[in-house]
Motif scaffolding. Structure first.
Motif, PDB file in Angstrom:
ATOM      1  N   VAL A  83      -7.190   5.281   4.522  1.00 49.45           N
ATOM      2  CA  VAL A  83      -7.134   4.086   5.374  1.00 49.45           C
ATOM      3  C   VAL A  83      -6.351   2.974   4.675  1.00 49.45           C
ATOM      4  O   VAL A  83      -5.474   2.325   5.271  1.00 49.45           O
ATOM      5  CB  VAL A  83      -8.554   3.610   5.724  1.00 49.45           C
ATOM      6  N   ALA A  84      -6.679   2.744   3.380  1.00 52.70           N
ATOM      7  CA  ALA A  84      -6.003   1.672   2.632  1.00 52.70           C
ATOM      8  C   ALA A  84      -4.520   1.952   2.489  1.00 52.70           C
ATOM      9  O   ALA A  84      -3.673   1.064   2.657  1.00 52.70           O
ATOM     10  CB  ALA A  84      -6.658   1.523   1.263  1.00 52.70           C
ATOM     11  N   SER A  85      -4.188   3.199   2.182  1.00 51.18           N
ATOM     12  CA  SER A  85      -2.791   3.578   1.991  1.00 51.18           C
ATOM     13  C   SER A  85      -1.989   3.363   3.269  1.00 51.18           C
ATOM     14  O   SER A  85      -0.846   2.877   3.237  1.00 51.18           O
ATOM     15  CB  SER A  85      -2.719   5.040   1.553  1.00 51.18           C
ATOM     16  N   GLU A  86      -2.592   3.706   4.413  1.00 45.11           N
ATOM     17  CA  GLU A  86      -1.905   3.504   5.688  1.00 45.11           C
ATOM     18  C   GLU A  86      -1.737   2.008   5.973  1.00 45.11           C
ATOM     19  O   GLU A  86      -0.697   1.573   6.486  1.00 45.11           O
ATOM     20  CB  GLU A  86      -2.702   4.161   6.816  1.00 45.11           C
ATOM     21  N   ALA A  87      -2.749   1.206   5.620  1.00 41.79           N
ATOM     22  CA  ALA A  87      -2.670  -0.244   5.850  1.00 41.79           C
ATOM     23  C   ALA A  87      -1.572  -0.878   4.992  1.00 41.79           C
ATOM     24  O   ALA A  87      -0.811  -1.729   5.464  1.00 41.79           O
ATOM     25  CB  ALA A  87      -4.017  -0.893   5.543  1.00 41.79           C
ATOM     26  N   TYR A  88      -1.492  -0.446   3.719  1.00 44.39           N
ATOM     27  CA  TYR A  88      -0.481  -1.022   2.824  1.00 44.39           C
ATOM     28  C   TYR A  88       0.927  -0.538   3.195  1.00 44.39           C
ATOM     29  O   TYR A  88       1.907  -1.259   2.976  1.00 44.39           O
ATOM     30  CB  TYR A  88      -0.793  -0.669   1.368  1.00 44.39           C
ATOM     31  N   ASP A  89       1.013   0.677   3.720  1.00 47.12           N
ATOM     32  CA  ASP A  89       2.273   1.235   4.220  1.00 47.12           C
ATOM     33  C   ASP A  89       3.361   1.035   3.164  1.00 47.12           C
ATOM     34  O   ASP A  89       3.186   1.422   2.013  1.00 47.12           O
ATOM     35  CB  ASP A  89       2.615   0.577   5.556  1.00 47.12           C
ATOM     36  N   ASP A  90       4.484   0.440   3.553  1.00 50.35           N
ATOM     37  CA  ASP A  90       5.583   0.252   2.614  1.00 50.35           C
ATOM     38  C   ASP A  90       5.654  -1.185   2.104  1.00 50.35           C
ATOM     39  O   ASP A  90       6.696  -1.644   1.642  1.00 50.35           O
ATOM     40  CB  ASP A  90       6.915   0.643   3.265  1.00 50.35           C
ATOM     41  N   ARG A  91       4.534  -1.902   2.198  1.00 52.28           N
ATOM     42  CA  ARG A  91       4.529  -3.306   1.744  1.00 52.28           C
ATOM     43  C   ARG A  91       4.681  -3.380   0.225  1.00 52.28           C
ATOM     44  O   ARG A  91       4.249  -2.484  -0.496  1.00 52.28           O
ATOM     45  CB  ARG A  91       3.239  -3.999   2.187  1.00 52.28           C
ATOM     46  N   VAL A  92       5.252  -4.502  -0.217  1.00 50.69           N
ATOM     47  CA  VAL A  92       5.545  -4.687  -1.646  1.00 50.69           C
ATOM     48  C   VAL A  92       4.685  -5.814  -2.200  1.00 50.69           C
ATOM     49  O   VAL A  92       4.511  -6.862  -1.561  1.00 50.69           O
ATOM     50  CB  VAL A  92       7.047  -5.004  -1.844  1.00 50.69           C
ATOM     51  N   HIS A  93       4.117  -5.605  -3.380  1.00 51.56           N
ATOM     52  CA  HIS A  93       3.375  -6.645  -4.082  1.00 51.56           C
ATOM     53  C   HIS A  93       4.347  -7.736  -4.520  1.00 51.56           C
ATOM     54  O   HIS A  93       5.543  -7.480  -4.684  1.00 51.56           O
ATOM     55  CB  HIS A  93       2.665  -6.030  -5.303  1.00 51.56           C
ATOM     56  N   TRP A  94       3.859  -8.957  -4.732  1.00 50.90           N
ATOM     57  CA  TRP A  94       4.769 -10.053  -5.074  1.00 50.90           C
ATOM     58  C   TRP A  94       5.512  -9.823  -6.390  1.00 50.90           C
ATOM     59  O   TRP A  94       6.543 -10.448  -6.653  1.00 50.90           O
ATOM     60  CB  TRP A  94       4.023 -11.393  -5.100  1.00 50.90           C
ATOM     61  N   THR A  95       5.002  -8.917  -7.237  1.00 53.75           N
ATOM     62  CA  THR A  95       5.711  -8.616  -8.484  1.00 53.75           C
ATOM     63  C   THR A  95       6.884  -7.670  -8.259  1.00 53.75           C
ATOM     64  O   THR A  95       7.655  -7.408  -9.178  1.00 53.75           O
ATOM     65  CB  THR A  95       4.746  -7.981  -9.502  1.00 53.75           C
ATOM     66  N   GLY A  96       6.998  -7.122  -7.040  1.00 49.55           N
ATOM     67  CA  GLY A  96       8.152  -6.290  -6.733  1.00 49.55           C
ATOM     68  C   GLY A  96       7.873  -4.805  -6.662  1.00 49.55           C
ATOM     69  O   GLY A  96       8.751  -4.031  -6.278  1.00 49.55           O
ATOM     70  N   ILE A  97       6.671  -4.349  -7.026  1.00 50.78           N
ATOM     71  CA  ILE A  97       6.375  -2.919  -6.953  1.00 50.78           C
ATOM     72  C   ILE A  97       5.623  -2.629  -5.666  1.00 50.78           C
ATOM     73  O   ILE A  97       5.035  -3.534  -5.059  1.00 50.78           O
ATOM     74  CB  ILE A  97       5.564  -2.434  -8.177  1.00 50.78           C
ATOM     75  N   LEU A 101      -6.941  -8.131   3.303  1.00 49.87           N
ATOM     76  CA  LEU A 101      -7.091  -9.378   4.051  1.00 49.87           C
ATOM     77  C   LEU A 101      -5.774 -10.132   4.182  1.00 49.87           C
ATOM     78  O   LEU A 101      -5.686 -11.123   4.918  1.00 49.87           O
ATOM     79  CB  LEU A 101      -8.155 -10.273   3.400  1.00 49.87           C
ATOM     80  N   GLN A 102      -4.746  -9.682   3.464  1.00 50.73           N
ATOM     81  CA  GLN A 102      -3.410 -10.256   3.642  1.00 50.73           C
ATOM     82  C   GLN A 102      -2.782  -9.759   4.946  1.00 50.73           C
ATOM     83  O   GLN A 102      -1.773 -10.287   5.396  1.00 50.73           O
ATOM     84  CB  GLN A 102      -2.512  -9.885   2.463  1.00 50.73           C
ATOM     85  N   LEU A 103      -3.378  -8.734   5.542  1.00 46.80           N
ATOM     86  CA  LEU A 103      -2.837  -8.122   6.755  1.00 46.80           C
ATOM     87  C   LEU A 103      -3.593  -8.659   7.964  1.00 46.80           C
ATOM     88  O   LEU A 103      -4.826  -8.763   7.934  1.00 46.80           O
ATOM     89  CB  LEU A 103      -2.968  -6.596   6.678  1.00 46.80           C
ATOM     90  N   GLN A 104      -2.863  -9.001   9.022  1.00 47.90           N
ATOM     91  CA  GLN A 104      -3.464  -9.692  10.155  1.00 47.90           C
ATOM     92  C   GLN A 104      -4.544  -8.876  10.850  1.00 47.90           C
ATOM     93  O   GLN A 104      -5.523  -9.413  11.362  1.00 47.90           O
ATOM     94  CB  GLN A 104      -2.371 -10.066  11.157  1.00 47.90           C
ATOM     95  N   GLU A 105      -4.393  -7.551  10.842  1.00 47.21           N
ATOM     96  CA  GLU A 105      -5.355  -6.727  11.581  1.00 47.21           C
ATOM     97  C   GLU A 105      -6.680  -6.534  10.839  1.00 47.21           C
ATOM     98  O   GLU A 105      -7.626  -5.979  11.389  1.00 47.21           O
ATOM     99  CB  GLU A 105      -4.739  -5.357  11.898  1.00 47.21           C
TER     100      GLU A 105
END
Length: 631
Positions: free
Chosen positions: A33-47, A79-83
């Motif tokens: 579930v978490a992996s699908e939510a994070y999808d291809d998003r990038v952390h602010w450090t760039g990874i 919680l950074q994700l709107q859904e």
């Protein structure tokens, strides 16, 4: 483990190897579930965000976390994700996971990047924002992951993060007794913040090692051999004082050389029982000369965070000059586990019910530390944080509110104008009702009207007296004529119920309230408050001094009779004003005077008796005058 090759299976294998109380199948489902939510998003450090979360999970795995901690760690960025919202987290994973994720989310907004809050306030926040140790532990693990990637960040950003780690996170880790994390945080952050000092200390240590090759290993093996000869079973470990600890100690002493630091080198002796600790101590004081005033018994008198150990410092060690010192720490294996992992150490025990007992003890320690921190910081002006929550503006600013506060409280706390223009509130991206109780870590966004349209109904919803006061003030000014009319009707109804005359044009009944004389404007304000509903008519009248007796006695006294202490003469006070009396020193009316008198109500709620022709009566406010006669 390289961040490039780190996988969920690797982290899961680490948890299983440490026998963590987690169900691998459940963790696999949550990670999907978490992996699908994070999808291809990038952390602010760039990874990739997935990789960052996996690295924090790997760091946390060392503590053998329980199910809720590991699930919360996997989800601590959702919680950074709107859904994703806190209610959804609670519905799908439970109240504890919701609390942990909310706490970590809160701290991620107020610490490290772009923070606007002072270090001392953040220490309080770290110790008080959550009842769950997991919030702090995940935040500390997150810091370690960031520091390990510092070389890939802009220099100033890396330095800013490392400074907060040294002055905020590492001290909090020490406060909780998690010295393992404290040392790791300091080791990573010190050379980033103080590169030249770290280099200088490194050179001094290299010279010392060159002068005394393998000195620490020699000390360790000498101590181990001695204890073996004395037939005292013990494990002996060695450690060299860390760079930042040396740097801080040199600063305290105003010195620049590492020579003369007593605890530069140390060995740790681990035994089975507390009795063995004292036995080992006695033998080691025969092995080498103990240094005066360097003995500490933290077994009999533990530190506030629960740390237990015996400390002593030795000199005149075999084969070494007297300028070389060795600190010895003697403790049991259990004490060592607690010393390394502090209040988190209960996770590392697999003793059934004992784990739960240690968990409760850990929570108690955490709570006492938060209270202790609060009491210590009260002297510097920081507010008591018990029974408070912390929520965030969309810009990441922290707003402190009492438990049970609603979005309207948040709006009025940010600014009165925002509260008066309130239309609706979004919490974590979703519209919530007016009576929604805010939770730790909520991100609150207020939608405004173009013109203020507050409702008196809001007074019933607001939890904070300061918010209610701001709203009352506005409503009084906006609808004042209507409130005065309504208030006059309510007061007249109450007066009629007691068989008393109706209000006159001067509102004379309200002239004196609880010992204070009210002018015309203040009397009208009181009537308006009654009309607004901010005070009941019965309560307002019961506070009036003129009616104080009339509302409580079937046959009210019209006058108050007072005997003068000089000559036994009697005074008659109109209206039975229940205030203390004094004779004025300026005109001395009690000194044989038989003429007319005048009473003046002072700011200290005392009726001062003057001769009527005294200049003070002419200079005083007429609304403060009371009729007084010689009886």
């Amino acid at each position: 483990m390289s961040s490039q090759t780190l996988t969920f299976d690797t982290v899961c294998a680490e948890l299983q190897a440490r026998q963590a109380a987690c169900d691998p199948a459940e963790l696999q489902r949550v990670w999907a579930v978490a992996s699908e939510a994070y999808d291809d998003r990038v952390h602010w450090t760039g990874i990739p965000l997935r990789q960052h979360v996996l690295q924090v999970m790997e760091q946390l795995a060392e503590f053998c976390p329980e199910r809720d901690a590991m699930v919360a760690c996997m989800l601590h960025h959702v919680l950074q994700l709107q859904e994703w919202t806190l209610p959804r987290l609670e519905k799908e994973y439970g109240k504890t996971v919701r609390s942990i994720v909310g706490g970590v989310h809160l701290l991620s907004h107020v610490t490290l990047r772009g923070r606007r809050t002072s270090i001392e306030e953040l220490k309080m926040l770290l110790l008080s924002a959550s009842d769950d140790l997991c919030v702090i532990l995940i935040s500390l693990c997150d810091c370690i992951v960031l520091l390990k990637r510092a070389k890939d960040m802009p220099v100033e950003e890396a330095r800013s993060i490392a400074q907060d780690v040294l002055h905020l996170f590492a001290p909090v880790a020490a406060r909780l007794g998690i010295y393992h994390l404290k040392q790791l945080l300091e080791e990573l952050a010190f050379p980033i913040v103080y590169p030249s000092d770290a280099e200088s200390l490194g050179e001094q240590l290299d010279r010392l090692h060159g002068e005394y090759p393998q000195v620490l290993e020699k000390m360790r093996s000498d101590v181990a051999a001695f204890l073996q000869r004395e037939n005292l079973p013990a494990a002996v470990e060695a450690r060299e004082k860390q760079g930042f600890s040396i740097f801080r100690k040199l600063r305290e002493k105003g010195a620049s050389s590492i020579h003369g630091i007593y605890d530069l080198f140390a060995v740790r002796v681990l035994v089975e029982t507390p009795e063995d600790c004292y036995q080992v101590l006695g033998h080691l004081h025969r092995f080498a000369r103990p240094v005066v005033n360097r003995f500490k018994d933290y077994i009999a008198f533990p530190k506030p965070n629960g740390y237990r150990s015996l400390h002593t410092t030795l000199t005149d060690l075999p084969g070494l000059p007297p300028t070389v010192f060795l600190e010895v720490q003697i403790r049991t294996h259990a004490m060592h586990q607690e010393a390394q992992y502090g209040v988190a150490s209960h996770w590392l025990y697999k003793e059934g019910g004992a784990a739960t007992a240690r968990a409760l003890q850990a929570a108690k320690i955490l709570g006492s530390l938060a209270l202790q921190e609060t009491l210590e910081d009260q002297s510097s002006g920081l507010a008591q944080l018990a029974d408070h929550i912390f929520v965030l503006t969309p810009h990441g600013d922290v707003i402190e509110l009492p438990e049970g506060a609603v979005p309207l409280d948040f709006a009025f706390t940010v600014h009165s104008t925002l509260g008066l223009h309130f239309q609706a509130a979004r919490v974590n991206g979703s519209i919530v009702p007016l009576d929604y109780e805010l939770q730790n870590g909520d991100v609150v966004e207020i939608q405004k009207r173009s013109t203020p349209q507050p409702s008196p109904h809001w007074l019933q919803l607001l939890k904070m007296s300061s918010s209610r006061a701001k709203l009352k003030k506005y409503l009084l000014l906006r609808d004042r004529p209507d409130h005065v009319t309504e208030g006059r009707a309510l007061l007249n109804e109450e007066l009629k119920r007691h068989g008393l005359p109706q209000l006159d044009s001067d509102l004379s009944v309200l002239r004196f309230v609880e010992g204070a004389a009210l002018n015309a404007q203040e009397r009208e304000d009181l009537v308006a408050k009654v009309g607004l509903g901010a005070e009941k008519a019965s309560s307002a009248l019961n506070r009036c001094d003129v009616l104080h007796g009339k509302l409580r006695h079937t046959e009210p006294q019209r006058r108050r009779m007072v005997t003068s202490p000089l000559g036994g003469r009697t005074l008659s006070i109109e209206g039975d004003i229940p205030l203390p009396l004094q004779f004025a020193k300026c005109c001395k009316p009690e000194d044989g005077y038989t003429g007319e008198l005048m009473g003046i109500v002072t700011r200290k709620a005392v009726v001062m008796i003057h001769r009527k022709n005294c200049r003070m009566t002419r200079q005083s406010t007429p609304s403060r005058h009371i009729t007084v006669h010689w009886d």
